[in-house]
Design an enzyme around this catalytic site. Structure first.
Site, short mmCIF file in Angstrom:
data_model
loop_
_atom_site.label_atom_id
_atom_site.label_comp_id
_atom_site.label_asym_id
_atom_site.label_seq_id
_atom_site.Cartn_x
_atom_site.Cartn_y
_atom_site.Cartn_z
N GLY B 58 0.81 -1.22 0.00
CA GLY B 58 0.00 0.00 0.00
C GLY B 58 0.84 1.27 0.00
O GLY B 58 1.81 1.36 0.74
N ILE B 83 0.90 -3.90 10.71
CA ILE B 83 2.11 -3.28 10.17
C ILE B 83 1.95 -1.76 10.25
O ILE B 83 2.93 -1.03 10.44
CB ILE B 83 2.34 -3.70 8.70
CG1 ILE B 83 2.34 -5.23 8.54
CG2 ILE B 83 3.63 -3.09 8.13
CD1 ILE B 83 3.40 -5.98 9.27
N GLY B 84 0.71 -1.31 10.13
CA GLY B 84 0.48 0.12 10.15
C GLY B 84 0.84 0.77 8.83
O GLY B 84 1.17 1.95 8.78
N LEU B 85 0.79 -0.03 7.77
CA LEU B 85 0.96 0.49 6.41
C LEU B 85 2.28 1.21 6.18
O LEU B 85 2.37 2.18 5.43
CB LEU B 85 -0.22 1.40 6.04
CG LEU B 85 -1.57 0.66 5.98
CD1 LEU B 85 -2.74 1.64 6.02
CD2 LEU B 85 -1.66 -0.22 4.73
N CYS B 142 -9.19 2.24 5.78
CA CYS B 142 -8.35 3.18 6.53
C CYS B 142 -9.23 4.19 7.23
O CYS B 142 -10.28 4.55 6.75
CB CYS B 142 -7.45 3.94 5.58
SG CYS B 142 -6.17 2.92 4.92
N ILE B 203 -11.01 -10.47 -0.16
CA ILE B 203 -11.29 -9.58 0.94
C ILE B 203 -9.98 -9.06 1.54
O ILE B 203 -8.92 -9.68 1.38
CB ILE B 203 -12.11 -10.27 2.06
CG1 ILE B 203 -11.33 -11.42 2.69
CG2 ILE B 203 -13.42 -10.75 1.54
CD1 ILE B 203 -12.01 -12.05 3.92
N THR B 205 -8.07 -8.09 5.26
CA THR B 205 -7.99 -8.89 6.49
C THR B 205 -9.19 -8.63 7.41
O THR B 205 -9.80 -7.57 7.38
CB THR B 205 -6.71 -8.54 7.27
OG1 THR B 205 -6.64 -7.13 7.45
CG2 THR B 205 -5.48 -9.00 6.51
N GLY B 229 -4.62 -15.50 6.07
CA GLY B 229 -4.23 -16.90 6.00
C GLY B 229 -5.44 -17.81 5.88
O GLY B 229 -6.58 -17.35 5.88
N GLY B 255 -7.82 -14.29 0.20
CA GLY B 255 -8.08 -14.61 1.60
C GLY B 255 -7.78 -16.07 1.84
O GLY B 255 -8.61 -16.94 1.60
C1 LIG Z 1 1.56 -8.46 6.43
C2 LIG Z 1 0.39 -8.01 5.62
C3 LIG Z 1 0.35 -6.72 5.09
C4 LIG Z 1 -0.74 -6.28 4.34
N1 LIG Z 1 -0.73 -5.02 3.82
C5 LIG Z 1 -1.78 -4.58 3.06
C6 LIG Z 1 -1.77 -3.29 2.45
O1 LIG Z 1 -0.81 -2.52 2.57
N2 LIG Z 1 -2.86 -2.91 1.73
C7 LIG Z 1 -3.93 -3.75 1.55
O2 LIG Z 1 -4.89 -3.35 0.87
N3 LIG Z 1 -3.95 -4.99 2.08
C8 LIG Z 1 -2.90 -5.42 2.83
N4 LIG Z 1 -2.92 -6.71 3.36
C9 LIG Z 1 -4.07 -7.60 3.10
C10 LIG Z 1 -3.80 -8.57 1.96
O3 LIG Z 1 -3.55 -7.89 0.75
C11 LIG Z 1 -4.95 -9.57 1.77
O4 LIG Z 1 -6.12 -8.85 1.46
C12 LIG Z 1 -5.23 -10.41 3.02
O5 LIG Z 1 -4.03 -10.73 3.67
C13 LIG Z 1 -6.00 -11.69 2.72
O6 LIG Z 1 -5.28 -12.58 1.90
P1 LIG Z 1 -4.35 -13.79 2.47
O7 LIG Z 1 -5.13 -14.52 3.50
O8 LIG Z 1 -4.01 -14.60 1.27
O9 LIG Z 1 -3.14 -13.13 3.06
C14 LIG Z 1 -1.83 -7.15 4.11
C15 LIG Z 1 -1.78 -8.46 4.65
C16 LIG Z 1 -0.70 -8.90 5.39
C17 LIG Z 1 -0.69 -10.30 5.92
#
Ligand SMILES: Cc1cc2nc3c(=O)[nH]c(=O)nc-3n(C[C@H](O)[C@H](O)[C@H](O)COP(=O)(O)O)c2cc1C
Ligand SMILES: Cc1cc2nc3c(=O)[nH]c(=O)nc-3n(C[C@H](O)[C@H](O)[C@H](O)COP(=O)(O)OP(=O)(O)OC[C@H]3O[C@@H](n4cnc5c(N)ncnc54)[C@H](O)[C@@H]3O)c2cc1C
Ligand code: FES
Lengths: 265, 317
Positions: B58, B83-85, B142, B203, B205, B229, B255
């Site tokens: 992001g 992480i806080g972006l 956000c 989706i 998180t 996860g 997701g």
């Molecule tokens: C460590 C981490 C950082 C993430 N950073 C962002 C982000 O910056 N912007 C965003 O839209 N989603 C962010 N996500 C969400 C993921 O893009 C994704 O939507 C979510 O993890 C679900 O998919 P997954 O279960 O395959 O990880 C982040 C997820 C994780 C685990």
């Protein structure tokens, strides 16, 4: 990569030696680098566990020293020779021993000794101009690890245990201070510290290092997800010298070894 | 001369190409924002050109330091992150990170966020002029600082306003990444469609929390964090299914995708393409392996074109 477990030995207590073989696994492995181990297939536990290189056995084999502390490392403890283990690495920057180093002071607390044996070995092999001394501390006798290996390498050791069950009673900073009191008067030029252990210990060691103007390289720990610099999960606060402000750096990628002077403890 | 009979049948031709609105991908596999760095981190493990697209971490108008550690912890079949972006900011991304991706035959999706509508607009406008960005994914989970910090994505009007603003700031394809932390995502998807976006990312998180019972402290410094996860996969599948039935926009599903069967599950639920997130951490070649796995599934199941599978979950009458 898929490695094969060649031995997994419970040394004593909760400590284990694990040796694995895979083509090229040890080739680029510098001291202080680490590997990410997938302790079980499937999704629970999901994430890999970071474990430091303890010793390079050959280009195709490495050894780890680990402490069984939770779910993942307990599973690791059940591996037997012949099992396969999914590993990525070596990762991270590792310890860098500068040209001007004359005395390498290795400082270990408990399991923190794991990467330092490999460092001692590396220095002994590649740098005959450097003297290695090791300060090793632990809670009690059984937490003083790799003593035999250091002895075989001919490294002078200063040991202590918090409960006094072996060697002197105290913490590792006491033994370092004594050493400095004794030898520093003839000059600390070329002295550098390389440490790994609990954060409190590292902070204490760093206070001594900065007081005596000894360069200090500390290996830090953080919870990790990816281990390759992608998730930003493993950060620690490090002073950015140029900007004069602390910034978050990644332990897996920018570290795990940092110039301790810059660490915001 | 008679043709010689071949003993092994020639590899069947299957088509993996998909379109997320105007965004054309050579295969349906993308990486999820925040789980793939800026691409470079995983380029050591395989040729990124293997993927359909990658979504980068992001981006905000100014670099962001993010939250204090510990930022992550493991949970059953998942993980929490706060992480806080943390990111390098849109300008440094364009100048220092984006050029690296030019060498790959891959679509680059830039994920953006902000704390005000103006910030979203400004970031989108800068990316619009950058060579080698093929789409913008808008993270609306956000806090909207002008509306008391409530997330844009949990308020229907804010959702519409921010997406409309981004839509106006760029000619690139726009994907709206909706928040799953609402009772029903469908009305938000409808709003996104009204705002004129080209597709939906589903989706993000799920908001979660974990406590260390020994220390009685939260296991991450931010107290709460985003759950990702395999643990969230059934929730994600349900949302993709519901939104696909209700709204005509193409969906980038994600997701908990770990392997190609999981990816196929999303496609059957209604996703046109899929993003691989947390799985990259577990297996650095996960996304690449999933491309191979989808192809294999298509060959084995006689599916000539992956688009035939979209939304084809067989619901008994
Ligand atoms: C460590 C981490 C950082 C993430 N950073 C962002 C982000 O910056 N912007 C965003 O839209 N989603 C962010 N996500 C969400 C993921 O893009 C994704 O939507 C979510 O993890 C679900 O998919 P997954 O279960 O395959 O990880 C982040 C997820 C994780 C685990
Ligand atoms: C760069 C690095 C090198 C390391 N080298 C060694 C080594 O050589 N030998 C050794 O015994 N240990 C080492 N550790 C610590 C080791 O990674 C943890 O003890 C291990 O991850 C614990 O996992 P678990 O499932 O048994 O424990 P749990 O407490 O059940 O783990 C739960 C989660 O927390 C994480 N976690 C828990 N403790 C730590 C910790 N101290 N550091 C990082 N993550 C943690 C785990 O990875 C896991 O995701 C190292 C850590 C790092 C960061
Ligand atoms: S563990 Fe992912 S960035 Fe360090």
């Amino acid at each position: 990569m898929q490695a094969t477990v060649t031995s997994n030995e419970n040394i004593f207590g909760s400590y284990f030696h694990l040796e694995v073989a895979a083509k090229g696994i040890g080739r680029k492995a510098g001291p202080g680098t680490f590997y990410m181990l997938k302790v079980a297939s499937g999704t629970d536990p999901l994430l890999r566990r970071p474990i430091s290189l303890h010793r390079v056995v050959s280009d195709d084999a490495v050894r780890f020293l680990y402490k069984s502390v939770g779910r993942g490392t307990n599973i690791l403890g059940r591996l037997v020779p012949g099992d396969s283990l999914d590993i990525i690495g070596p990762l991270g920057n590792g310890f860098k021993v500068g040209k001007s180093v004359k005395l390498a002071m290795l400082v270990a607390g408990g399991i923190g000794v794991a990467p330092l044996l490999g460092l001692a070995e590396h220095i002994m092999k590649t740098r005959t101009d450097v003297t290695v001394v090791a300060f090793i501390g632990g809670r009690s006798e059984e937490d003083l690890l790799a003593i035999q290996e250091f002895r075989e390498l001919g490294v002078r050791m200063y040991l202590c245990t918090e409960d006094g069950s072996l060697a002197r009673c105290g913490i590792v900073t006491d033994t370092i201070e004594e050493y400095i009191k004794r030898y520093a008067p003839s000059g600390t030029k070329g002295w550098e510290m390389f440490s790994c252990g609990p954060k409190g210990m590292l902070r204490g060691v760093d206070a001594i290092a900065s007081m005596h103007k000894i360069k200090h390289h500390a290996s830090l720990e953080a919870n990790m997800a990816c281990g390759v610099g992608a998730c930003m999960g493993c950060v620690v606060s490090i002073l950015d010298r140029k900007a004069g402000v602390p910034v978050y750096k990644k332990v897996c990628d920018d570290g795990p070894v940092f110039d301790a002077e810059d660490v915001v403890w | 001369m008679t043709k010689r009979k071949t003993t092994t049948p020639p590899e069947k031709q299957v088509s993996l190409a998909v379109e997320l609105g105007p965004l054309k991908m050579k295969n349906p596999v993308c990486t999820a924002s925040g789980t793939f760095g800026y691409g470079e981190e995983y380029s050591r493990y395989y040729d990124l050109s293997k993927l359909g697209a990658i979504t980068v971490k992001g981006l905000s108008l100014k670099p962001l330091q993010g939250n204090p550690p510990p930022r992550i912890c493991e949970t059953p079949s998942g993980m929490l992150n706060a992480i806080g972006l943390q990111n390098v900011g849109v300008d440094e991304f364009i100048h220092k990170k984006l050029p690296f991706l030019h060498r790959y035959d891959i679509k680059v999706v830039a994920n953006i966020f902000g704390n005000t509508i103006e910030e979203y607009e400004a970031v989108a406008a800068r990316l619009d002029r950058a060579a080698g960005v093929h789409a913008i994914e808008v993270n609306i989970s956000c806090p909207n600082v002008k509306k008391g910090g409530m997330a844009f994505g949990t308020d229907l009007d804010s959702t519409y306003d921010v997406l409309k603003a981004v839509r106006g700031a760029t000619g690139l394809p726009v994907l709206a990444k909706l928040s799953p932390n609402v009772t029903d995502v469908v009305p938000f998807a409808v709003k996104a469609a009204e705002a004129g976006v080209d597709g939906l990312s589903l989706i993000n998180t799920l908001l979660g929390m974990s406590i260390n019972v020994k220390t009685r402290k939260p296991r991450i410094a931010n107290i709460t964090g985003g759950l990702s996860g395999p643990a969230i996969r059934p929730v994600a599948i349900r949302i993709v299914y519901q939104v696909h039935r209700a709204v005509g926009l193409p969906i980038l599903g994600m997701g908990g995708i770990i392997n190609s069967d999981d990816a196929i599950e999303f496609i059957l639920a209604g996703a046109t393409a899929v993003s691989v997130g947390t799985a990259n951490f577990v297996n650095p070649t996960a996304a690449s392996d999933i491309v191979d796995g989808i192809k294999k599934y298509m060959i084995e199941n006689d599916i000539a074109d992956i688009r035939q599978l979209v939304g084809k979950v067989d619901i008994p009458a």
